[in-house]
Scaffold this active site. Structure first.
Site, mmCIF file in Angstrom:
data_model
loop_
_atom_site.group_PDB
_atom_site.id
_atom_site.type_symbol
_atom_site.label_atom_id
_atom_site.label_comp_id
_atom_site.label_asym_id
_atom_site.label_seq_id
_atom_site.Cartn_x
_atom_site.Cartn_y
_atom_site.Cartn_z
ATOM 1 N N PHE A 15 0.916 -1.234 0.048
ATOM 2 C CA PHE A 15 0.135 0.095 0.001
ATOM 3 C C PHE A 15 0.900 1.346 -0.013
ATOM 4 O O PHE A 15 0.471 2.135 -0.736
ATOM 5 C CB PHE A 15 -1.118 -0.009 1.166
ATOM 6 C CG PHE A 15 -2.098 -0.990 1.080
ATOM 7 C CD1 PHE A 15 -2.978 -0.559 0.327
ATOM 8 C CD2 PHE A 15 -2.007 -2.116 1.687
ATOM 9 C CE1 PHE A 15 -4.146 -1.748 -0.030
ATOM 10 C CE2 PHE A 15 -3.088 -3.231 1.760
ATOM 11 C CZ PHE A 15 -4.215 -2.934 0.854
ATOM 12 N N GLU A 176 -12.580 -11.486 11.691
ATOM 13 C CA GLU A 176 -13.100 -11.735 10.395
ATOM 14 C C GLU A 176 -13.103 -13.343 9.821
ATOM 15 O O GLU A 176 -13.920 -13.767 9.324
ATOM 16 C CB GLU A 176 -12.491 -10.779 9.456
ATOM 17 C CG GLU A 176 -12.710 -9.327 9.554
ATOM 18 C CD GLU A 176 -12.408 -8.314 8.437
ATOM 19 O OE1 GLU A 176 -10.990 -8.691 8.062
ATOM 20 O OE2 GLU A 176 -12.955 -7.238 8.297
#
Ligand SMILES: Cc1cc2nc3c(=O)[nH]c(=O)nc-3n(C[C@H](O)[C@H](O)[C@H](O)COP(=O)(O)OP(=O)(O)OC[C@H]3O[C@@H](n4cnc5c(N)ncnc54)[C@H](O)[C@@H]3O)c2cc1C
Length: 436
Positions: A15, A176
């Site tokens: 990123f 998650e």
């Protein structure tokens, strides 16, 4: 392009590094981006590969392809192994060469983080982490194979440890992953087996912290935990994991027999601080100046998970938004310096909010004073993740896959792939303990 054109070496195409490269697209520089992988990986969706929702190609794109229109940028596949700050060069190992010196005028280190086992590196053998595509595929293979082995096993007593999945770490990744595993066993697989009942699988989420999703508001942690428990996940908080071995884990003196333990707890920064011999924080992240440069070296920038910077008295979190904003900022500083323009104001992180998804159609979201949990938050989560996926082709394919999963409960990528032929092991990079 002139040879005197400044060379900017960016290490890491995650990123931070990718954002830095893109910020330099109009600059009169030669950008060389070096990464040890040929792809940019969208780590926030790795757990969906590990739980067979998406395939690896849906969450990663070749860096070369992302930057193909950026004429001033060269992409090199190689691993940086050191930096000589006096000679201004980095050393790169590639497939057939070692320690090749690559000179720079400006250097951006965006090398991210890896797992930290908090001093218990011996756990790594039995509880691999989730950081790369290889990790995710190996975990997926292992989870799917556990069901296959249980189905082939006549002795029902052996089903229990095969079908117990332990996740260590109840941060966003653990939560998650636990939610996605619960949906996998209770919806997707439920009608496909005859000797075992997939819905009887045990999913245990363990953390020493007193609540799940520590960085979120308490009300959202409570909502996420309630949702997990509704999905059948056992949440064990406030206990350190004493031991992880081939037979499972020991938590608070109790053994949980399991053949699949996944480490979703700590992260450790890359060795950038060691390469630079620069001051680091306790975790080993390079302490950077407000313009993200390294003290005493205005030509070296460190961004993302491997950098440490405080804002309003608190360290910035290791999240994708921080890395992207820092990468963009470092690119801008270099661009302006080359153009002999004044420096921008010090870096300031703009927090757009944090989210975590818990199973099907449920997420928690916090941004500013807003706290939201449920379906609306899940829609926002889906929209934001689609927006930030690297390329439009991925957005379309992931969107279609999610709709398909939502409507039919069927997952896109449930193949057990043995990369080394019909061996009992998946990949040398991850050593899961094989069910004996
Ligand atoms: C499973 C998981 C889930 C996550 N979920 C979220 C989420 O939901 N939201 C969120 O905001 N953040 C999330 N994060 C965190 C987020 O992914 C990171 O904060 C972000 O990736 C940091 O960006 P970076 O550029 O610093 O490092 P990375 O994106 O990790 O990129 C580092 C790059 O450097 C390369 N590299 C490393 N060392 C070398 C070397 N020596 N030589 C050459 N190349 C090298 C790597 O191959 C990699 O491409 C998650 C992370 C993980 C692991």
């Amino acid at each position: 392009m002139r040879d005197s054109t400044p060379r900017v070496v960016i290490v890491g195409g995650g990123f931070g590094g990718l954002a830095a490269a893109k910020a330099l697209r109009m600059a009169d520089v030669r950008v060389v981006l070096v990464d040890r992988q040929n792809h940019h990986l969208f780590q926030p969706l790795l757990y969906q590969v590990a739980t067979a929702v998406l395939s690896p190609g849906q969450i990663a794109s070749p860096i070369r392809s992302i930057l193909r229109r950026q004429r001033n940028t060269t992409v090199i596949l190689g691993e940086v192994v050191g930096v000589d700050i006096d000679r201004r060069c980095v050393f790169v190992d590639s497939a057939d060469r070692e320690g090749v010196a690559l000179e720079y005028d400006y250097l951006v280190l965006a090398t991210g983080a890896s797992h930290s086992y908090f001093g218990h590196d011996e756990f790594a053998r039995f509880a691999p982490g989730l950081k790369s595509l290889a990790d995710a595929v190996s975990i997926r293979n292992h989870v799917l194979r556990a069901f296959e082995q249980a189905e082939a096993e006549e002795d029902p007593k052996r089903h229990r440890d095969l079908l117990t999945f332990v996740l260590v770490g109840a941060g966003p990744t653990g939560v998650e992953m636990a939610g996605a595993l619960a949906i996998l066993v209770r919806a997707t697989l439920r009608s496909e087996f005859r000797r075992v009942d997939p819905t009887s699988a045990r999913i245990v989420l363990v953390d020493m912290a007193p609540r799940v999703l520590g960085p979120f508001a308490e009300s959202l942690s409570a909502a996420a935990q309630a949702r997990l428990e509704q999905l059948g996940v056992e949440v064990r908080l406030g206990h350190v994991v004493d031991l992880i071995d081939a037979d499972g884990v020991v938590v608070a003196g109790e053994r949980i027999a399991s053949k699949t333990v996944v480490w979703t707890a700590g992260v450790a920064p890359s060795p950038a601080g060691k390469w630079l011999k620069a001051p680091t924080d306790r975790a080993g992240r390079v302490r950077v100046q407000p313009d993200l440069s390294v003290p005493g070296h205005s030509e070296i920038f460190v961004v993302g998970d491997t950098a440490s910077l405080d804002q309003d008295g608190r360290p910035l979190p290791g999240v994708a938004q921080v890395a992207m904003q820092q990468g963009r900022y470092a690119g801008k500083v270099i661009h302006r310096r080359i153009g002999a323009k004044s420096a921008p104001p010090p870096f300031r992180y703009f927090d757009k909010g944090t989210m975590a998804v818990v199973g099907k159609g449920f997420a928690v979201l916090q941004t500013g004073r807003l706290r939201l949990s449920g379906f609306l938050a899940w829609l926002a989560w889906a929209a934001v993740h689609l927006e930030f996926l690297g390329q439009s082709s991925l957005r379309v394919s992931v969107f279609v896959q999610w709709v398909w999963l939502y409507v039919t409960g069927q997952r896109g990528s449930r193949l057990i792939v043995n990369h080394q032929g019909p061996s009992r092991h998946d990949s040398p990079s991850i050593v899961f303990h094989e069910p004996s």
